[in-house]
Design a protein around this motif. Structure first.
Motif, PDB file in Angstrom:
ATOM      1  N   VAL A  89       0.898  -1.135   0.189  1.00 28.21           N
ATOM      2  CA  VAL A  89       0.217  -0.339  -0.016  1.00 28.21           C
ATOM      3  C   VAL A  89       0.822   1.289   0.072  1.00 28.21           C
ATOM      4  O   VAL A  89       0.737   2.120  -0.692  1.00 28.21           O
ATOM      5  CB  VAL A  89      -0.865   0.065   1.110  1.00 28.21           C
ATOM      6  CG1 VAL A  89      -1.724   1.329   1.204  1.00 28.21           C
ATOM      7  CG2 VAL A  89      -2.094  -1.061   0.908  1.00 28.21           C
ATOM      8  N   GLY A  90       1.897   1.391   0.762  1.00 30.69           N
ATOM      9  CA  GLY A  90       2.868   2.257   0.600  1.00 30.69           C
ATOM     10  C   GLY A  90       3.633   2.742  -0.604  1.00 30.69           C
ATOM     11  O   GLY A  90       3.496   3.496  -1.240  1.00 30.69           O
TER      12      GLY A  90
ATOM     13  N   ILE B 157      -1.352  12.616   5.027  1.00 33.93           N
ATOM     14  CA  ILE B 157      -2.337  12.170   5.952  1.00 33.93           C
ATOM     15  C   ILE B 157      -3.150  10.845   5.691  1.00 33.93           C
ATOM     16  O   ILE B 157      -3.381  10.266   6.695  1.00 33.93           O
ATOM     17  CB  ILE B 157      -3.165  13.398   6.513  1.00 33.93           C
ATOM     18  CG1 ILE B 157      -2.332  14.446   7.053  1.00 33.93           C
ATOM     19  CG2 ILE B 157      -4.247  13.318   7.203  1.00 33.93           C
ATOM     20  CD1 ILE B 157      -3.069  15.945   7.254  1.00 33.93           C
ATOM     21  N   SER B 158      -3.843  11.103   4.721  1.00 34.12           N
ATOM     22  CA  SER B 158      -4.562   9.692   4.086  1.00 34.12           C
ATOM     23  C   SER B 158      -3.846   8.510   4.222  1.00 34.12           C
ATOM     24  O   SER B 158      -4.062   7.334   4.901  1.00 34.12           O
ATOM     25  CB  SER B 158      -5.212  10.067   2.953  1.00 34.12           C
ATOM     26  OG  SER B 158      -4.292  10.084   1.749  1.00 34.12           O
TER      27      SER B 158
ATOM     28  N   GLU C 164      -3.445  -5.880  11.687  1.00 32.86           N
ATOM     29  CA  GLU C 164      -2.360  -6.726  11.843  1.00 32.86           C
ATOM     30  C   GLU C 164      -2.348  -7.199  13.341  1.00 32.86           C
ATOM     31  O   GLU C 164      -2.165  -8.254  13.721  1.00 32.86           O
ATOM     32  CB  GLU C 164      -1.132  -6.158  11.495  1.00 32.86           C
ATOM     33  CG  GLU C 164       0.219  -7.031  11.580  1.00 32.86           C
ATOM     34  CD  GLU C 164       1.223  -6.353  11.108  1.00 32.86           C
ATOM     35  OE1 GLU C 164       2.502  -6.940  11.790  1.00 32.86           O
ATOM     36  OE2 GLU C 164       1.350  -5.503  10.202  1.00 32.86           O
ATOM     37  N   ARG C 165      -2.672  -6.426  13.991  1.00 31.37           N
ATOM     38  CA  ARG C 165      -2.605  -6.725  15.833  1.00 31.37           C
ATOM     39  C   ARG C 165      -3.710  -7.700  15.753  1.00 31.37           C
ATOM     40  O   ARG C 165      -3.674  -8.338  16.747  1.00 31.37           O
ATOM     41  CB  ARG C 165      -2.629  -5.528  16.302  1.00 31.37           C
ATOM     42  CG  ARG C 165      -1.373  -4.530  16.309  1.00 31.37           C
ATOM     43  CD  ARG C 165      -1.339  -3.374  16.957  1.00 31.37           C
ATOM     44  NE  ARG C 165      -0.160  -2.550  16.936  1.00 31.37           N
ATOM     45  CZ  ARG C 165      -0.045  -1.227  17.369  1.00 31.37           C
ATOM     46  NH1 ARG C 165      -1.164  -0.598  17.926  1.00 31.37           N
ATOM     47  NH2 ARG C 165       1.291  -0.684  17.198  1.00 31.37           N
ATOM     48  N   THR C 166      -4.795  -7.320  15.261  1.00 38.48           N
ATOM     49  CA  THR C 166      -6.040  -7.944  15.412  1.00 38.48           C
ATOM     50  C   THR C 166      -6.036  -9.319  14.912  1.00 38.48           C
ATOM     51  O   THR C 166      -6.254 -10.332  15.500  1.00 38.48           O
ATOM     52  CB  THR C 166      -7.270  -7.241  14.876  1.00 38.48           C
ATOM     53  OG1 THR C 166      -7.378  -6.062  15.475  1.00 38.48           O
ATOM     54  CG2 THR C 166      -8.564  -8.112  15.206  1.00 38.48           C
ATOM     55  N   ALA C 167      -5.492  -9.509  13.675  1.00 39.51           N
ATOM     56  CA  ALA C 167      -5.365 -10.807  13.072  1.00 39.51           C
ATOM     57  C   ALA C 167      -4.256 -11.682  13.645  1.00 39.51           C
ATOM     58  O   ALA C 167      -4.419 -12.920  13.658  1.00 39.51           O
ATOM     59  CB  ALA C 167      -5.149 -10.540  11.513  1.00 39.51           C
TER      60      ALA C 167
ATOM     61  N   ASP D 285      -2.530   3.381   6.744  1.00 40.31           N
ATOM     62  CA  ASP D 285      -1.247   2.481   7.488  1.00 40.31           C
ATOM     63  C   ASP D 285      -1.622   2.120   9.091  1.00 40.31           C
ATOM     64  O   ASP D 285      -1.195   1.002   9.521  1.00 40.31           O
ATOM     65  CB  ASP D 285      -0.152   3.195   7.374  1.00 40.31           C
ATOM     66  CG  ASP D 285       1.061   2.290   7.760  1.00 40.31           C
ATOM     67  OD1 ASP D 285       1.682   1.602   7.033  1.00 40.31           O
ATOM     68  OD2 ASP D 285       1.741   2.529   8.876  1.00 40.31           O
ATOM     69  N   GLY D 286      -2.318   3.057   9.664  1.00 38.11           N
ATOM     70  CA  GLY D 286      -2.790   2.784  11.211  1.00 38.11           C
ATOM     71  C   GLY D 286      -3.834   1.915  10.838  1.00 38.11           C
ATOM     72  O   GLY D 286      -3.870   1.033  11.945  1.00 38.11           O
TER      73      GLY D 286
END
Length: 291
Positions: free
Chosen positions: A224-225, A268-269, A281-284, A274-275
């Motif tokens: 995405v980056g 900003i978007s 990622e932390r949830t999965a 990314d956040g």
């Protein structure tokens, strides 16, 4: 006569279940939260102050380095209808950004899906890795502008070359990270699954994919980056409406405030997306970094 021994008092600093946390622990937690907010905000204020000093110093003309107030006024102008003029080139800033985000979602989505599939195949089938890995490395080292002109010749100047460029840009990071993650799966886990009677597909689904998921998600964030960094290149030709096309068109007329507003909007978007991906990622994979 028996005497009941007194209960041992907890040592200083020891936690007791159900007890109220110590004051210094609460203060430390509050200070940590304040610091996490104050440091970014303070760095933003420092940046704005330095920007203002450079703008008023006269070292560069205001055409090259506009003042923060001028950029803010431009942001208001292109975000609304001002003096009968709607946004920039008849489209507001939010609409420009939304169109570009749709392009990124479609193009990067295609590249990410293809990268996951190719990564799984190359990680599990050795001869496929030998066949495709050099080509993926070749694509990964190419800057988007190197093949964008060719895409325009093949696909025209409408949406197709933009979507294709973003897909090609997002594909290699996911394919490389997924391949590396699949090949790093412990052989003992695979052998254990096979010993229990799991089929080849079951091994991939229940062992390989969960093990490779953390690195695959990291590759998606990178993809995405890369797609974001390719946005302006994707909208070089016929990019209006679109935030990258707006930046390119404004640069043609030395309209620096609009360029700065577009760059800030993209940044900003990108931070927000990314956040969101980091939270996903932390949830999965909540076990990452703890195992």
């Amino acid at each position: 006569m028996s005497i009941t021994p007194p209960a041992h008092a907890p040592s200083e600093g020891a936690s007791v279940e159900g007890a109220t946390p110590l004051p210094h622990a609460r203060l430390s937690d509050v200070w940590s939260r304040v610091r996490n907010v104050a440091l970014p905000f303070g760095s933003l204020l420092l940046f704005l102050a330095l920007w203002q000093l450079v703008a008023v110093s006269g070292a560069w003309s205001e055409t090259l380095v506009p003042r923060p107030a001028k950029v803010w006024d431009t942001f208001i102008e292109i975000s609304s209808t001002h003096d009968g003029v709607r946004g920039y080139n008849g489209t507001t800033l939010v609409e420009h950004l939304g169109i570009s985000l749709r392009r990124i979602a479609l193009g990067a989505g295609i590249g990410i899906a293809a990268g996951v599939v190719f990564g799984l195949l190359m990680g599990t089938v050795g001869w496929l890795r030998s066949l495709f890995e050099p080509w993926i490395t070749f694509l990964r080292t190419l800057p988007p502008l190197a093949y964008f002109s060719l895409l325009i010749i093949w696909l025209g100047i409408n949406e197709e070359p933009k979507i294709t460029l973003l897909a090609v840009a997002a594909f290699p990071p996911v394919a490389v990270s997924t391949t590396a993650a699949v090949t790093a799966v412990p052989e003992s886990l695979i052998e254990a699954a096979r010993a229990l009677g799991a089929s080849r597909w079951a091994v991939v689904r229940d062992v390989v994919m969960p093990s490779a998921l953390p690195e695959t998600l990291t590759g998606i964030r990178l993809a995405v980056g890369v797609a974001y960094s390719s946005l302006v290149a994707a909208e070089l030709v016929n990019g209006l409406p679109g935030i990258g096309g707006m930046v390119k068109d404004a640069a043609n007329y030395n309209n620096t405030p609009v360029v700065v507003v577009g760059i800030i909007a993209i940044g900003i978007s990108g931070l927000i997306i990314d956040g969101l991906l980091l939270r996903l990622e932390r949830t999965a994979v909540p076990w990452r970094g703890r195992a």
